[in-house]
Design a protein around this motif. Structure first.
Motif, short mmCIF file in Angstrom:
data_model
loop_
_atom_site.label_atom_id
_atom_site.label_comp_id
_atom_site.label_asym_id
_atom_site.label_seq_id
_atom_site.Cartn_x
_atom_site.Cartn_y
_atom_site.Cartn_z
N ASN A 211 -1.56 1.08 -0.49
CA ASN A 211 -1.11 -0.30 -0.59
C ASN A 211 -1.96 -1.13 0.36
O ASN A 211 -2.07 -0.82 1.55
N PHE A 212 -2.62 -2.20 -0.16
CA PHE A 212 -3.52 -3.03 0.62
C PHE A 212 -2.90 -4.41 0.82
O PHE A 212 -2.35 -5.00 -0.12
N ASP A 213 -2.98 -4.92 2.06
CA ASP A 213 -2.47 -6.28 2.29
C ASP A 213 -3.50 -7.30 1.84
O ASP A 213 -4.53 -6.96 1.24
N LYS A 214 -3.23 -8.60 2.09
CA LYS A 214 -4.10 -9.66 1.59
C LYS A 214 -5.50 -9.62 2.20
O LYS A 214 -6.44 -10.17 1.64
N GLN A 215 -5.61 -8.98 3.36
CA GLN A 215 -6.92 -8.84 3.99
C GLN A 215 -7.60 -7.53 3.59
O GLN A 215 -8.70 -7.24 4.07
N GLY A 216 -6.96 -6.78 2.72
CA GLY A 216 -7.55 -5.53 2.25
C GLY A 216 -7.30 -4.35 3.15
O GLY A 216 -7.86 -3.28 2.92
N ASN A 217 -6.44 -4.48 4.16
CA ASN A 217 -6.13 -3.37 5.05
C ASN A 217 -5.07 -2.49 4.40
O ASN A 217 -4.06 -3.00 3.89
N TYR A 218 -5.26 -1.17 4.42
CA TYR A 218 -4.27 -0.30 3.80
C TYR A 218 -3.08 -0.09 4.73
O TYR A 218 -3.20 -0.10 5.95
N SER A 219 -1.90 0.07 4.11
CA SER A 219 -0.64 0.21 4.85
C SER A 219 -0.53 1.59 5.48
O SER A 219 -0.99 2.59 4.92
N VAL A 220 0.11 1.64 6.64
CA VAL A 220 0.39 2.88 7.36
C VAL A 220 1.84 2.82 7.82
O VAL A 220 2.32 1.78 8.27
N GLY A 221 2.56 3.96 7.69
CA GLY A 221 3.93 4.02 8.15
C GLY A 221 4.92 3.59 7.08
O GLY A 221 4.59 3.50 5.89
N LEU A 222 6.16 3.30 7.51
CA LEU A 222 7.22 2.90 6.59
C LEU A 222 6.93 1.48 6.10
O LEU A 222 6.76 0.56 6.91
N THR A 223 6.88 1.31 4.80
CA THR A 223 6.44 0.04 4.22
C THR A 223 7.41 -0.40 3.13
O THR A 223 7.77 0.38 2.25
N ASN A 224 7.85 -1.66 3.21
CA ASN A 224 8.73 -2.23 2.19
C ASN A 224 7.88 -2.87 1.10
O ASN A 224 7.19 -3.86 1.35
N LEU A 225 7.95 -2.29 -0.10
CA LEU A 225 7.32 -2.90 -1.25
C LEU A 225 8.34 -3.76 -1.97
O LEU A 225 9.48 -3.89 -1.53
N SER A 226 7.98 -4.36 -3.08
CA SER A 226 8.88 -5.28 -3.75
C SER A 226 10.14 -4.60 -4.27
O SER A 226 11.21 -5.21 -4.28
N VAL A 230 8.51 2.89 1.02
CA VAL A 230 7.73 4.12 0.96
C VAL A 230 7.11 4.40 2.32
O VAL A 230 7.17 3.57 3.24
N LEU A 231 6.49 5.57 2.45
CA LEU A 231 5.85 5.98 3.70
C LEU A 231 4.40 6.32 3.43
O LEU A 231 4.10 7.11 2.54
N TYR A 232 3.51 5.70 4.21
CA TYR A 232 2.08 6.01 4.12
C TYR A 232 1.65 6.70 5.41
O TYR A 232 2.07 6.32 6.51
N ASP A 233 0.77 7.72 5.26
CA ASP A 233 0.29 8.41 6.46
C ASP A 233 -0.85 7.62 7.08
O ASP A 233 -1.19 6.51 6.65
N ASN A 234 -1.48 8.19 8.11
CA ASN A 234 -2.52 7.46 8.84
C ASN A 234 -3.78 7.24 8.01
O ASN A 234 -4.64 6.44 8.39
N GLN A 235 -3.91 7.96 6.90
CA GLN A 235 -5.04 7.73 5.99
C GLN A 235 -4.65 6.78 4.86
O GLN A 235 -5.45 6.54 3.95
N GLY A 236 -3.43 6.25 4.91
CA GLY A 236 -2.99 5.32 3.89
C GLY A 236 -2.43 5.97 2.66
O GLY A 236 -2.08 5.28 1.70
N HIS A 237 -2.32 7.31 2.64
CA HIS A 237 -1.81 8.01 1.48
C HIS A 237 -0.29 7.89 1.42
O HIS A 237 0.39 8.08 2.43
N MET A 238 0.27 7.63 0.25
CA MET A 238 1.71 7.63 0.08
C MET A 238 2.24 9.05 0.23
O MET A 238 1.68 10.00 -0.30
N ASN A 239 3.35 9.21 1.00
CA ASN A 239 3.93 10.52 1.26
C ASN A 239 5.12 10.80 0.35
O ASN A 239 5.79 9.87 -0.12
N TYR A 240 5.39 12.10 0.15
CA TYR A 240 6.50 12.53 -0.69
C TYR A 240 7.26 13.64 0.03
O TYR A 240 6.72 14.30 0.92
#
Length: 598
Positions: A211-226, A230-240
């Protein structure tokens, strides 16, 4: 578009002119062209060559994809015509300078530079501008021609005056433009591009969701989508699956990665629960509605079965993991619990329905077919766990009858009248069925001289006389001392008198039971119940003697002395009598020489 080719003379060369049947425009004299009058510079370019026998070149944005809209023609010595086709838009060469000689058409092959004499007009062409110049120079295959001359630079936002008989060159794309694609490291920050476009929002890349923000930075950690968290690791990968985060265990759906809240079943009907903060509940209760309460243990699983807590309190959770309240639980054929309104297992008395009573032990198990004692109060719980009221008969003896009042308490040392008949109950709760003994004397002339063992009844017949008192008076048997003497002469093993074992065997001969009483307390209990008791006592001078006792009052009992009441007459303290017990070893051969006759 239909194309027609026609040959014209130009000096010594034969030039093929292209006549476009649609969109031909002719202008006379010098023409001033303004870039800001062109509505679509990328798709439409109008170039004026001159007023006399001028060729007019038009590009049409309506031409089909792949259709030629501009041509460069060269007639060779064999009069063969070669045709070079451009794309559907005019190629421009940004920030490049083009200079050509007048009145001459040059065609520049790939990677060839042309130079021309001075006094030429040079135009700087922007990608979005359309202009007229004084000579046509055509670049093939998007290659550029560079000419070193005295130049005049003009931007696309200015007016350019061009002489007649000039043709605008086709602009080529700049080969120095950088195309951004895929992962790009920008000042130490990784961003992702697709065709020069910065990716924002959710994107699946190499089988990983980002998930990329408006500046193109990928999300890390617990993230609220619409629609989910979800949870992204330090490489920006969505976790399961399971993940520890913020000191709590969370579970992320294996399909879309959303953080789970509420109940989650897994395995063989195992249950977990995740709160609104997405953390798994452990060592705590969860109430989902008024009738549903769960408890989740140290590993996060919902408890089933018994759960002990605090000071040995107990709860129970069914196979659906719901806590049992206001209901019974049977765990096996002999174990039944009841759980109250707060979910705790009941101990002690429990009243229900129309004043019925149950009792649950310290182990929470319901008592069935057994006695319960609370202080000095006795209950008996029946086969269904209910406390008994009224008469209860047990055993085969006539005195094995108990009575329980309307408060379920057993009557002891009390009498009641039922249907005009009086019943008395002893200290153990048993019905008293023995009457007072019938007094007999061993010195009675009817049998005093009759032989008993090696002596006479008058000399040594205290034991058969005491037994006859009980059998005749208390239990209504038609016997006297002489009858008992005849039986004992066949049973007794003693020479003088009768031993303790002789007494036991003789009483059993007559079908009654004998209880050897080991303590004064037990002796008192039987006397309280109305059971006659025979003591072997020491009467002095080394002589032992048998006496019959019956009844109880204030720690005392009435004594029936068979030796014409010479040694005992009336009521005596039970403890006093117990202190005078015989010390003859033959009297003790059946145990302490005190016997309850039932």
């Amino acid at each position: 578009m239909i194309k027609k080719h026609k040959l014209y003379k130009s000096g010594k060369l034969l030039v093929t002119g292209i006549v476009l049947t649609a969109g031909i425009m002719v202008a006379t004299g010098a023409t001033t062209v303004h870039a800001d009058t062109i509505t679509n510079a990328k798709n439409t370019a109008i170039i004026d060559k001159g007023t006399t026998n001028s060729d007019v070149l038009v590009t049409d944005s309506s031409a089909p994809k792949g259709t030629t809209t501009q041509e460069s023609l060269i007639a060779d010595n064999d009069s063969n015509v070669s045709e070079s086709k451009a794309t559907d838009q005019v190629s421009t060469m940004p920030d490049q300078t083009l200079s050509v000689p007048t009145n001459q058409a040059n065609t520049t092959p790939d990677n060839v530079s042309s130079s021309a004499p001075a006094n030429q007009v040079t135009t700087s062409i922007d990608q979005n501008s359309g202009v007229s110049v004084n000579q046509a120079t055509t670049a093939t295959d998007n290659k550029s021609s560079n000419v070193s001359v005295d130049q005049t630079n003009t931007t696309s936002d200015r007016s350019v005056n061009t002489p007649t008989n000039q043709v605008a060159p086709a602009a080529a794309k700049d080969s120095n433009v950088i195309t951004k694609k895929g992962w790009v490291n920008e000042n130490g920050v990784k961003r992702y591009y697709v065709n020069n476009q910065l990716v924002v929002g959710q994107k699946k890349i190499d089988n990983y969701w980002y998930n990329f923000d408006k500046q193109g930075n990928y999300s890390v950690g617990l993230t609220n989508l619409s629609t989910k968290t979800v949870l992204y690791d330090n490489q920006g990968h969505m976790n399961y699956g399971y993940h520890w985060f913020n000191r709590g265990l969370m579970y992320f759906d294996t399909i879309d990665g959303h953080a789970v809240t509420g109940k989650r079943y897994y395995g063989n009907n195992k249950l977990e629960y995740y709160g609104s903060d997405f953390k798994q509940v452990r060592n705590n209760y969860v109430r989902t509605n008024a009738k549903t309460i769960y408890f989740f243990g140290a590993n996060g699983d919902a408890v089933t079965g018994q759960r002990y807590y605090d000071n040995h309190k107990m709860e129970f959770y069914g196979n659906d993991h719901n806590q049992i309240r206001n209901n019974y639980v049977r765990t096996n054929a002999s174990t039944i619990y009841f759980f109250g309104a707060n979910g705790d297992a009941v101990k002690g008395e429990r009243y229900y329905a129309n004043s019925k009573m149950e009792f649950y032990g310290n182990d929470y198990n319901q008592v069935r077919n057994n006695y319960v004692r609370t202080g000095n109060t006795f209950y008996f719980m029946g086969q269904y766990g209910d406390a008994i009221k009224g008469f209860r008969t047990y055993g085969k003896r006539s005195n094995q009858v108990e009575y329980y009042g309307t408060n379920f308490k057993q009557l002891r040392n009390m009498s009641i009248t039922v249907n005009s008949r009086k019943y008395s109950f002893g200290s153990n709760g048993d019905l008293i069925v023995a009457n007072k003994p019938t007094y007999f004397s061993q010195l009675d002339s009817r049998w005093s001289s009759h032989k008993f063992n090696d002596y006479t009844m008058g000399q040594a017949g205290c034991v058969p006389t005491s037994i006859a008192m009980v059998l005749n008076g208390s239990y209504g048997m038609a016997v006297n001392p002489d009858n008992v003497r005849n039986v004992m002469n066949k049973i007794s093993i003693s020479s003088f008198g009768a031993t303790g074992r002789d007494l036991v065997n003789t009483v059993k001969y007559y079908g009654r039971q004998v209880e050897q009483l080991s303590t004064a307390t037990r002796t008192t209990q039987l006397l309280q119940q109305g059971v006659p008791v025979i003591f072997y006592v020491n009467v002095g001078g080394g002589m032992t003697h048998a006496i019959t006792t019956f009844g109880y009052s204030n720690g005392a009992t009435q004594v029936y002395d068979p030796f014409n009441r010479e040694y005992y007459n009336g009521w005596y303290n039970i403890n006093y009598i117990s202190s005078k017990l015989s010390q003859d070893s033959a009297d003790w051969n059946a145990g302490r020489p005190v016997f309850g006759i039932m």
